[in-house]
Design a protein around this motif. Structure first.
Motif, short mmCIF file in Angstrom:
data_model
loop_
_atom_site.label_atom_id
_atom_site.label_comp_id
_atom_site.label_asym_id
_atom_site.label_seq_id
_atom_site.Cartn_x
_atom_site.Cartn_y
_atom_site.Cartn_z
N ASP A 9 0.83 -1.21 0.00
CA ASP A 9 0.00 0.00 0.00
C ASP A 9 0.86 1.26 0.00
O ASP A 9 0.54 2.24 -0.67
CB ASP A 9 -0.93 0.02 1.21
CG ASP A 9 -2.04 -1.02 1.12
OD1 ASP A 9 -2.28 -1.53 0.00
OD2 ASP A 9 -2.66 -1.32 2.15
N GLN A 10 1.96 1.22 0.75
CA GLN A 10 2.86 2.37 0.79
C GLN A 10 3.52 2.61 -0.57
O GLN A 10 3.61 3.75 -1.04
CB GLN A 10 3.92 2.18 1.87
CG GLN A 10 4.84 3.39 2.02
CD GLN A 10 5.88 3.20 3.10
OE1 GLN A 10 6.16 2.08 3.51
NE2 GLN A 10 6.47 4.28 3.56
N LEU A 11 3.95 1.54 -1.19
CA LEU A 11 4.56 1.66 -2.51
C LEU A 11 3.55 2.19 -3.53
O LEU A 11 3.88 3.03 -4.38
CB LEU A 11 5.10 0.29 -2.97
CG LEU A 11 6.29 -0.26 -2.20
CD1 LEU A 11 6.60 -1.68 -2.65
CD2 LEU A 11 7.52 0.62 -2.37
N LEU A 12 2.33 1.71 -3.43
CA LEU A 12 1.28 2.16 -4.35
C LEU A 12 0.98 3.64 -4.13
O LEU A 12 0.81 4.40 -5.09
CB LEU A 12 0.01 1.33 -4.12
CG LEU A 12 -1.06 1.37 -5.21
CD1 LEU A 12 -0.50 0.91 -6.54
CD2 LEU A 12 -2.24 0.48 -4.80
N SER A 13 0.96 4.07 -2.88
CA SER A 13 0.69 5.47 -2.57
C SER A 13 1.80 6.37 -3.11
O SER A 13 1.52 7.44 -3.69
CB SER A 13 0.58 5.64 -1.05
OG SER A 13 0.38 6.99 -0.72
N ILE A 14 3.04 5.96 -2.94
CA ILE A 14 4.16 6.74 -3.46
C ILE A 14 4.12 6.81 -4.99
O ILE A 14 4.36 7.86 -5.59
CB ILE A 14 5.50 6.13 -2.98
CG1 ILE A 14 5.65 6.34 -1.47
CG2 ILE A 14 6.68 6.75 -3.73
CD1 ILE A 14 6.83 5.61 -0.86
#
Length: 202
Positions: A9-14
């Motif tokens: 989720d963090q990678l997707l958000s970035i």
């Protein structure tokens, strides 16, 4: 220890933030990995490649936006302006991301369009289920027109703000947009030609 889902989720958000700022052509897996302080291999592990990452980014970002939009539309009409302001203010990155997808053209804009069209159809079904939808003879084309209107607004966001004299989340602009949209969606703005012939002398 960070979970697989939180990392993903963090990678997707970035990725969404970088796509929104720099566009799809200007954002590589390597640059996303650098921003996230991970190896490009980790992105490949989670998403398989840039195209798969973009596809998931479109699906999630649009899904989150539409979920908030549905909640706002199903709320009492007296809260519509406030809800729209909140949605627009917190959704700046999402709106810029959608704009970049449209500007990219090709497969990316098609993916966004297809996903937005399906969401429009689902919204009409939900509005019908709660008794908020008028009788529509062609629901599919109505969903298509809603999709065109929504994505067109995203594409011409800066022009809309320039024409109306302020950010879309400002009190004045938000009120004008919401009121005009409600009038068109609920009442329409044109009279049938047969009712105007006498007035025009035709």
């Amino acid at each position: 220890m960070r979970s697989v889902h939180s990392t993903r989720d963090q990678l997707l958000s970035i990725a969404v933030e970088m796509f929104a700022e720099k566009g799809f052509a200007g954002t590589s897996l390597r640059s996303i990995a650098k921003q996230a302080e991970v190896s490009p291999a980790l992105l490949v592990h989670h998403f398989g490649g840039k195209d798969a990452l973009v596809k998931e980014a479109i699906s999630k970002t649009l899904g989150d936006w539409v979920a908030d939009e549905k909640a706002a539309m199903l709320d009492d009409e007296s809260h519509q302006v406030e809800n729209w302001q909140s949605l627009a203010a917190k959704g700046t990155t999402s709106l810029n991301f959608f704009r970049q997808a449209l500007l990219a053209g090709g497969e990316y804009s098609q993916r966004l369009f297809d996903a937005a069209f399906l969401e429009s159809e689902a919204l009409l079904d939900q509005m019908q289920a709660v008794g908020r939808l008028k009788d529509i003879s062609d629901q599919q084309t109505t969903a298509l027109m809603m999709t065109i209107s929504g994505l067109g607004s995203v594409l011409f966001m800066s022009q809309i703000e320039q024409t109306l004299g302020g950010p879309i989340s400002s009190d004045q602009v938000a009120s004008r947009l919401v009121n005009a949209n409600q009038k068109m969606m609920q009442e329409g703005v044109f009279r049938p030609a047969s009712t105007t012939k006498g007035k025009t002398g035709n």
